[in-house]
Design a protein around this motif. Structure first.
Motif, mmCIF file in Angstrom:
data_model
loop_
_atom_site.group_PDB
_atom_site.id
_atom_site.type_symbol
_atom_site.label_atom_id
_atom_site.label_comp_id
_atom_site.label_asym_id
_atom_site.label_seq_id
_atom_site.Cartn_x
_atom_site.Cartn_y
_atom_site.Cartn_z
ATOM 1 N N VAL A 129 58.199 40.431 40.740
ATOM 2 C CA VAL A 129 57.002 39.200 40.290
ATOM 3 C C VAL A 129 55.900 40.262 39.872
ATOM 4 C CG1 VAL A 129 57.666 37.558 42.008
ATOM 5 C CG2 VAL A 129 55.970 39.224 42.632
ATOM 6 N N GLU A 130 55.171 39.527 38.986
ATOM 7 C CA GLU A 130 53.947 40.119 38.257
ATOM 8 C C GLU A 130 52.848 39.754 39.291
ATOM 9 O OE1 GLU A 130 53.516 41.772 35.368
ATOM 10 O OE2 GLU A 130 55.899 41.821 35.322
ATOM 11 N N SER A 131 52.777 38.821 39.753
ATOM 12 C CA SER A 131 51.759 38.350 40.739
ATOM 13 C C SER A 131 52.141 37.764 42.047
ATOM 14 C CB SER A 131 50.932 37.087 39.961
ATOM 15 O OG SER A 131 49.828 36.735 40.751
ATOM 16 N N TRP A 132 51.429 37.981 43.205
ATOM 17 C CA TRP A 132 51.834 37.317 44.477
ATOM 18 C C TRP A 132 51.921 35.839 44.394
ATOM 19 C CZ3 TRP A 132 54.088 40.339 47.823
ATOM 20 C CH2 TRP A 132 53.859 41.567 47.799
ATOM 21 N N GLU A 133 51.181 35.351 43.444
ATOM 22 C CA GLU A 133 51.394 33.676 43.241
ATOM 23 C C GLU A 133 52.677 33.504 42.887
ATOM 24 O OE1 GLU A 133 48.364 33.083 40.295
ATOM 25 O OE2 GLU A 133 46.831 32.985 41.902
ATOM 26 N N ASP A 134 53.567 34.282 42.352
ATOM 27 C CA ASP A 134 54.749 34.001 41.807
ATOM 28 C C ASP A 134 55.895 34.348 43.067
ATOM 29 O OD1 ASP A 134 53.812 33.344 39.404
ATOM 30 O OD2 ASP A 134 54.026 35.489 38.654
ATOM 31 N N ALA A 135 55.556 34.783 43.991
ATOM 32 C CA ALA A 135 56.619 35.142 45.162
ATOM 33 C C ALA A 135 57.395 33.881 45.590
ATOM 34 C CB ALA A 135 55.942 35.705 46.677
ATOM 35 N N ALA A 136 58.675 34.310 45.564
ATOM 36 C CA ALA A 136 59.437 32.763 45.801
ATOM 37 C C ALA A 136 60.501 33.327 46.882
ATOM 38 C CB ALA A 136 60.240 32.333 44.627
ATOM 39 N N PHE A 137 61.035 32.361 47.636
ATOM 40 C CA PHE A 137 62.367 32.577 48.524
ATOM 41 C C PHE A 137 63.471 32.893 47.778
ATOM 42 C CE2 PHE A 137 59.891 29.319 51.095
ATOM 43 C CZ PHE A 137 59.327 30.381 52.059
ATOM 44 N N HIS A 138 64.264 33.567 48.587
ATOM 45 C CA HIS A 138 65.662 34.273 47.989
ATOM 46 C C HIS A 138 65.584 35.099 46.692
ATOM 47 C CE1 HIS A 138 67.015 31.383 50.959
ATOM 48 N NE2 HIS A 138 66.480 30.515 50.543
ATOM 49 N N SER A 139 64.444 35.832 46.649
ATOM 50 C CA SER A 139 64.322 36.641 45.531
ATOM 51 C C SER A 139 64.208 38.169 45.764
ATOM 52 C CB SER A 139 62.979 36.377 44.622
ATOM 53 O OG SER A 139 61.686 36.317 45.465
ATOM 54 N N GLY A 140 63.696 38.317 46.928
ATOM 55 C CA GLY A 140 63.390 39.731 47.571
ATOM 56 C C GLY A 140 64.643 40.589 47.820
ATOM 57 N N GLU A 141 64.440 42.021 47.591
ATOM 58 C CA GLU A 141 65.527 42.935 47.905
ATOM 59 C C GLU A 141 65.170 43.937 48.887
ATOM 60 O OE1 GLU A 141 68.501 42.999 46.556
ATOM 61 O OE2 GLU A 141 68.180 41.235 45.400
ATOM 62 N N VAL A 142 65.947 43.881 49.993
ATOM 63 C CA VAL A 142 65.554 44.607 51.374
ATOM 64 C C VAL A 142 65.392 46.161 50.967
ATOM 65 C CG1 VAL A 142 66.307 45.447 53.631
ATOM 66 C CG2 VAL A 142 66.468 42.990 52.732
#
Length: 166
Positions: free
Chosen positions: A142-155
């Motif tokens: 994401v470009e911004s923390w406001e764009d953080a979303a579930f099921h998008s992060g890589e461990v």
């Protein structure tokens, strides 16, 4: 751009004084030792936050202090005290700053959030239990923390204090 989130459950708290309100319980000896070990691990791995979002409970504050990461911008949103998964994400959206945020909170919200923020869970035996001091490092595209979303992060990494102290 990628943002890094370090999601940490507070270290082990004390139950020595049953008259203390839950919010006021401090760390016990093992918790203090765990916080120090986690701070050393974060520094060695160069997982260093730009900002900290911390539940205002005594045990989360003491966990952060025990990490000994130096002087960092820290916020203590009341909403993080026993926050649900949705509230944790909302708090990250509202208060996240910099490229790397350390978020310190409580179960069960912390464990559920860890499972929901990643594309696939870590294969560590303790990942779903998220015991005290459990720490997940995850990169979010994401470009911004406001764009953080579930099921998008890589461990990136996951650790529990026992692996550092036993």
């Amino acid at each position: 751009m990628t943002r890094r989130l370090i999601l940490m459950r507070h270290a082990k708290s004390s139950w020595d004084d049953p008259t203390l309100p839950d919010r006021d319980r401090p760390l016990n000896t093992r918790g203090i030792r765990s916080a120090r070990a986690l701070g050393k691990w974060l520094a060695e791995k160069e997982y260093l936050p730009d900002t900290v979002l911390c539940s205002p409970a005594t045990r989360t504050r003491e966990t952060f202090e025990g990490l000994k990461l130096g002087v960092l911008p820290v916020k203590y949103p009341d909403a993080l005290y026993h926050a649900s998964t949705g509230v944790i994400l909302d708090t990250l959206h509202q208060h996240g700053a910099g490229k790397c945020v350390l978020l310190l909170t409580h179960n069960p919200g912390c464990a559920d959030f860890a499972d929901r923020i990643v594309t696939s869970p870590h294969d560590h035996d303790a990942f779903f239990d998220y015991p005290t001091g459990a720490t997940l490092v995850v990169d979010l595209p994401v470009e911004s923390w406001e764009d953080a979303a579930f099921h998008s992060g890589e461990v990136v990494d996951f650790i529990v204090p026992r692996e550092l102290t036993d």
